[in-house]
Scaffold this motif. Structure first.
Motif, PDB file in Angstrom:
ATOM      1  N   GLY A  49       0.823  -1.205   0.000  1.00  0.00           N
ATOM      2  CA  GLY A  49       0.000   0.000   0.000  1.00  0.00           C
ATOM      3  C   GLY A  49       0.855   1.251   0.000  1.00  0.00           C
ATOM      4  N   THR A  50       0.540   2.172   0.898  1.00  0.00           N
ATOM      5  CA  THR A  50       1.268   3.440   0.959  1.00  0.00           C
ATOM      6  C   THR A  50       2.505   3.377   1.854  1.00  0.00           C
ATOM      7  OG1 THR A  50      -0.206   4.213   2.722  1.00  0.00           O
ATOM      8  CG2 THR A  50      -0.789   4.816   0.451  1.00  0.00           C
ATOM      9  N   GLY A  51       2.890   2.176   2.270  1.00  0.00           N
ATOM     10  CA  GLY A  51       4.170   2.007   2.939  1.00  0.00           C
ATOM     11  C   GLY A  51       4.203   2.267   4.429  1.00  0.00           C
ATOM     12  N   VAL A  52       3.052   2.357   5.079  1.00  0.00           N
ATOM     13  CA  VAL A  52       3.039   2.637   6.521  1.00  0.00           C
ATOM     14  C   VAL A  52       3.761   1.539   7.289  1.00  0.00           C
ATOM     15  CG1 VAL A  52       1.574   3.010   8.544  1.00  0.00           C
ATOM     16  CG2 VAL A  52       0.902   3.967   6.330  1.00  0.00           C
ATOM     17  N   ASP A  53       3.444   0.291   6.983  1.00  0.00           N
ATOM     18  CA  ASP A  53       4.099  -0.825   7.679  1.00  0.00           C
ATOM     19  C   ASP A  53       5.565  -0.954   7.270  1.00  0.00           C
ATOM     20  OD1 ASP A  53       1.778  -1.920   9.125  1.00  0.00           O
ATOM     21  OD2 ASP A  53       1.022  -2.348   7.124  1.00  0.00           O
ATOM     22  N   ALA A  54       5.850  -0.732   5.991  1.00  0.00           N
ATOM     23  CA  ALA A  54       7.234  -0.839   5.514  1.00  0.00           C
ATOM     24  C   ALA A  54       8.140   0.145   6.247  1.00  0.00           C
ATOM     25  CB  ALA A  54       7.286  -0.595   4.007  1.00  0.00           C
ATOM     26  N   ILE A  55       7.687   1.375   6.395  1.00  0.00           N
ATOM     27  CA  ILE A  55       8.480   2.391   7.100  1.00  0.00           C
ATOM     28  C   ILE A  55       8.674   1.997   8.559  1.00  0.00           C
ATOM     29  CG2 ILE A  55       8.522   4.793   7.861  1.00  0.00           C
ATOM     30  CD1 ILE A  55       9.100   4.343   4.852  1.00  0.00           C
ATOM     31  N   HIS A  56       7.625   1.498   9.178  1.00  0.00           N
ATOM     32  CA  HIS A  56       7.701   1.078  10.576  1.00  0.00           C
ATOM     33  C   HIS A  56       8.708  -0.060  10.743  1.00  0.00           C
ATOM     34  CE1 HIS A  56       6.385   0.031  14.630  1.00  0.00           C
ATOM     35  NE2 HIS A  56       6.187  -1.214  14.216  1.00  0.00           N
ATOM     36  N   LEU A  57       8.623  -1.062   9.900  1.00  0.00           N
ATOM     37  CA  LEU A  57       9.501  -2.222  10.018  1.00  0.00           C
ATOM     38  C   LEU A  57      10.943  -1.906   9.629  1.00  0.00           C
ATOM     39  CD1 LEU A  57       7.080  -4.900   8.510  1.00  0.00           C
ATOM     40  CD2 LEU A  57       7.833  -4.768  10.891  1.00  0.00           C
ATOM     41  N   ALA A  58      11.115  -0.962   8.717  1.00  0.00           N
ATOM     42  CA  ALA A  58      12.458  -0.624   8.229  1.00  0.00           C
ATOM     43  C   ALA A  58      13.278   0.166   9.245  1.00  0.00           C
ATOM     44  CB  ALA A  58      12.359   0.159   6.926  1.00  0.00           C
ATOM     45  N   GLN A  59      12.680   0.589  10.333  1.00  0.00           N
ATOM     46  CA  GLN A  59      13.449   1.272  11.373  1.00  0.00           C
ATOM     47  C   GLN A  59      14.517   0.345  11.959  1.00  0.00           C
ATOM     48  OE1 GLN A  59      12.855   4.533  11.931  1.00  0.00           O
ATOM     49  NE2 GLN A  59      11.133   4.460  10.485  1.00  0.00           N
ATOM     50  N   ASN A  60      14.220  -0.967  11.973  1.00  0.00           N
ATOM     51  CA  ASN A  60      15.135  -1.920  12.596  1.00  0.00           C
ATOM     52  C   ASN A  60      15.451  -3.135  11.724  1.00  0.00           C
ATOM     53  OD1 ASN A  60      15.322  -0.674  15.352  1.00  0.00           O
ATOM     54  ND2 ASN A  60      13.118  -1.076  15.315  1.00  0.00           N
ATOM     55  N   ASN A  61      14.971  -3.108  10.476  1.00  0.00           N
ATOM     56  CA  ASN A  61      15.124  -4.272   9.612  1.00  0.00           C
ATOM     57  C   ASN A  61      15.345  -3.831   8.172  1.00  0.00           C
ATOM     58  OD1 ASN A  61      14.044  -6.569  11.572  1.00  0.00           O
ATOM     59  ND2 ASN A  61      12.569  -4.887  11.695  1.00  0.00           N
ATOM     60  N   ASN A  83      12.025   9.615   5.276  1.00  0.00           N
ATOM     61  CA  ASN A  83      12.538   9.040   6.521  1.00  0.00           C
ATOM     62  C   ASN A  83      13.993   8.587   6.404  1.00  0.00           C
ATOM     63  OD1 ASN A  83      10.109   8.584   8.595  1.00  0.00           O
ATOM     64  ND2 ASN A  83       9.316   8.308   6.530  1.00  0.00           N
ATOM     65  N   ASP A  84      14.623   8.897   5.256  1.00  0.00           N
ATOM     66  CA  ASP A  84      16.028   8.569   5.039  1.00  0.00           C
ATOM     67  C   ASP A  84      16.296   7.081   5.275  1.00  0.00           C
ATOM     68  OD1 ASP A  84      18.612   9.166   4.292  1.00  0.00           O
ATOM     69  OD2 ASP A  84      19.262   9.662   6.337  1.00  0.00           O
ATOM     70  N   LEU A  85      15.454   6.233   4.675  1.00  0.00           N
ATOM     71  CA  LEU A  85      15.549   4.790   4.870  1.00  0.00           C
ATOM     72  C   LEU A  85      15.938   4.053   3.584  1.00  0.00           C
ATOM     73  CD1 LEU A  85      12.412   4.226   7.142  1.00  0.00           C
ATOM     74  CD2 LEU A  85      14.802   3.886   7.818  1.00  0.00           C
ATOM     75  N   GLN A  86      16.597   4.760   2.682  1.00  0.00           N
ATOM     76  CA  GLN A  86      16.933   4.150   1.385  1.00  0.00           C
ATOM     77  C   GLN A  86      17.797   2.902   1.537  1.00  0.00           C
ATOM     78  OE1 GLN A  86      17.333   7.317   2.250  1.00  0.00           O
ATOM     79  NE2 GLN A  86      16.574   8.715   0.666  1.00  0.00           N
ATOM     80  N   SER A  87      18.641   2.862   2.556  1.00  0.00           N
ATOM     81  CA  SER A  87      19.513   1.708   2.745  1.00  0.00           C
ATOM     82  C   SER A  87      18.789   0.527   3.374  1.00  0.00           C
ATOM     83  CB  SER A  87      20.731   2.086   3.603  1.00  0.00           C
ATOM     84  OG  SER A  87      20.313   2.516   4.887  1.00  0.00           O
ATOM     85  N   ASN A  88      17.647   0.783   3.979  1.00  0.00           N
ATOM     86  CA  ASN A  88      16.905  -0.275   4.671  1.00  0.00           C
ATOM     87  C   ASN A  88      15.664  -0.748   3.927  1.00  0.00           C
ATOM     88  OD1 ASN A  88      18.727   0.299   6.713  1.00  0.00           O
ATOM     89  ND2 ASN A  88      17.218   0.073   8.339  1.00  0.00           N
ATOM     90  N   CYS A  89      15.174   0.056   2.989  1.00  0.00           N
ATOM     91  CA  CYS A  89      13.890  -0.264   2.384  1.00  0.00           C
ATOM     92  C   CYS A  89      13.915  -0.010   0.879  1.00  0.00           C
ATOM     93  CB  CYS A  89      12.779   0.580   3.040  1.00  0.00           C
ATOM     94  SG  CYS A  89      11.106   0.063   2.633  1.00  0.00           S
ATOM     95  N   LYS A  90      13.452  -0.988   0.127  1.00  0.00           N
ATOM     96  CA  LYS A  90      13.336  -0.829  -1.326  1.00  0.00           C
ATOM     97  C   LYS A  90      11.950  -1.301  -1.760  1.00  0.00           C
ATOM     98  CE  LYS A  90      15.374  -5.382  -2.322  1.00  0.00           C
ATOM     99  NZ  LYS A  90      16.475  -6.107  -2.995  1.00  0.00           N
ATOM    100  N   THR A  91      11.550  -0.928  -2.968  1.00  0.00           N
ATOM    101  CA  THR A  91      10.233  -1.297  -3.475  1.00  0.00           C
ATOM    102  C   THR A  91      10.363  -2.106  -4.765  1.00  0.00           C
ATOM    103  OG1 THR A  91       9.987   0.733  -4.770  1.00  0.00           O
ATOM    104  CG2 THR A  91       9.183   0.777  -2.489  1.00  0.00           C
ATOM    105  N   ILE A  92       9.398  -2.988  -4.973  1.00  0.00           N
ATOM    106  CA  ILE A  92       9.312  -3.776  -6.205  1.00  0.00           C
ATOM    107  C   ILE A  92       7.850  -3.816  -6.641  1.00  0.00           C
ATOM    108  CG2 ILE A  92       9.556  -6.059  -7.253  1.00  0.00           C
ATOM    109  CD1 ILE A  92      11.886  -6.622  -5.443  1.00  0.00           C
ATOM    110  N   LEU A  93       7.600  -3.535  -7.904  1.00  0.00           N
ATOM    111  CA  LEU A  93       6.262  -3.665  -8.461  1.00  0.00           C
ATOM    112  C   LEU A  93       5.992  -5.150  -8.686  1.00  0.00           C
ATOM    113  CD1 LEU A  93       3.791  -2.077  -9.643  1.00  0.00           C
ATOM    114  CD2 LEU A  93       4.916  -2.276 -11.866  1.00  0.00           C
ATOM    115  N   TRP A  94       5.007  -5.703  -7.980  1.00  0.00           N
ATOM    116  CA  TRP A  94       4.717  -7.133  -8.078  1.00  0.00           C
ATOM    117  C   TRP A  94       3.222  -7.377  -8.009  1.00  0.00           C
ATOM    118  CZ3 TRP A  94       5.898 -11.470  -3.964  1.00  0.00           C
ATOM    119  CH2 TRP A  94       5.640 -12.715  -4.536  1.00  0.00           C
ATOM    120  N   ASN A  95       2.666  -7.862  -9.109  1.00  0.00           N
ATOM    121  CA  ASN A  95       1.310  -8.380  -9.141  1.00  0.00           C
ATOM    122  C   ASN A  95       1.381  -9.826  -8.660  1.00  0.00           C
ATOM    123  OD1 ASN A  95      -1.131  -9.652  -9.979  1.00  0.00           O
ATOM    124  ND2 ASN A  95      -1.433  -8.074 -11.539  1.00  0.00           N
ATOM    125  N   LEU A  96       0.714 -10.146  -7.566  1.00  0.00           N
ATOM    126  CA  LEU A  96       0.852 -11.458  -6.943  1.00  0.00           C
ATOM    127  C   LEU A  96       0.299 -12.599  -7.795  1.00  0.00           C
ATOM    128  CD1 LEU A  96       0.081 -10.678  -3.195  1.00  0.00           C
ATOM    129  CD2 LEU A  96       2.298 -10.812  -4.339  1.00  0.00           C
TER     130      LEU A  96
END
Length: 265
Positions: A49-61, A83-96
């Motif tokens: 979605g809009t990355g709310v969980d991704a940003i939260h999880l990328a703080q430590n992972n 959030n300056d998390l480029q080293s911790n978080c990346k995105t991929i376009l994926w239709n499941l």
């Protein structure tokens, strides 16, 4: 699942993530994840979605956030930069419905999907997805899915009160339904019981547990009601906290968590 969510991406946080109901339901999921001690893990998120969980999880992972909507991923990328998390978080376009387009040699400690992302694909596609995820999950890894169930107590009570008898058990349909989104957009969804999810993934995975998300905290379309009746809503939240640890009540909640692990372990 296609790019049906593109038209509503810009409004998604306003209409769900930042609402009282959205925050309360996400808080339940985050509290569950905190018990997993997710530190320095490699996480694959489905339907970010809009990355709310991704940003939260990328703080430590390290997080790979995937979605079928380019518009959703554009918002997620903006949050990663903010959030300056480029080293911790990346995105991929994926239709499941398709094969994983990323690096299939990379393995993940956790595969996570929140708030009904898996409801947007058919049972047949879920069975195919299980093969993809088997090859992406590390030995000892886990999958945590947050799914919309086939019965929601608060929703059914609402439709009874409104006299909309045909809608009381609308989630019980064995076929997909067309759900209306904002801006006239629509998406095809399937409602799954936890037993059905377990069955669809049982070739490679076994269940570890399930957990209700929103027994009394209602679906997001109740937001206008709870703004007018905050005391009633506060009572819902208290009642939800008292019962949310009881796994079998997942059959009554708006969403539920189902946790799976590799069958070979």
């Amino acid at each position: 699942m296609d790019n049906s969510f593109d038209p509503v991406a810009d409004l998604y946080d306003e209409t769900f993530s930042n609402t009282r109901i959205g925050k309360a339901q996400r808080d339940i999921v985050w509290k569950y994840l905190r018990k997993k001690n997710l530190i320095n893990k490699n996480i694959l998120e489905l339907n970010c979605g809009t990355g709310v969980d991704a940003i939260h999880l990328a703080q430590n992972n390290r997080v790979t956030a995937t979605d079928a909507s380019e518009a959703m991923l554009r918002i997620t990328k903006a949050k990663i930069d903010q959030n300056d998390l480029q080293s911790n978080c990346k995105t991929i376009l994926w239709n499941l419905n398709d094969q994983f387009p990323g690096d299939k040699e990379e393995k993940y400690d956790l595969i996570f999907s929140n708030f009904g992302g898996l409801n947007c694909i058919s049972p047949e596609a879920l069975k195919n997805l299980s093969l993809e995820l088997r090859d992406l999950l590390k030995p000892g890894g886990e999958m945590i899915f947050v799914v919309m169930g086939r019965f929601c107590l608060m929703e059914s009570l609402y439709f009874l009160f409104k006299g909309k008898w045909k809608s009381v058990f609308r989630r019980r349909s064995k076929k997909s339904i067309i759900a209306a989104l904002n801006k006239g957009a629509e998406v095809e969804i399937w409602y799954y019981s936890s037993n059905k999810i377990i069955q669809l993934f049982n070739q490679f995975f076994v269940p570890k547990g399930k957990y209700p998300v929103g027994i009394f905290i209602p679906p997001s379309y109740f937001e206008s009601f709870i703004k007018k009746h905050p005391t009633i809503y506060d009572s819902f939240v208290i009642a939800d906290k008292l019962l949310r640890g009881i796994g079998f009540l997942s059959c009554l909640s708006d969403h539920y968590i189902v946790e799976l692990k590799n069958k070979a372990e």
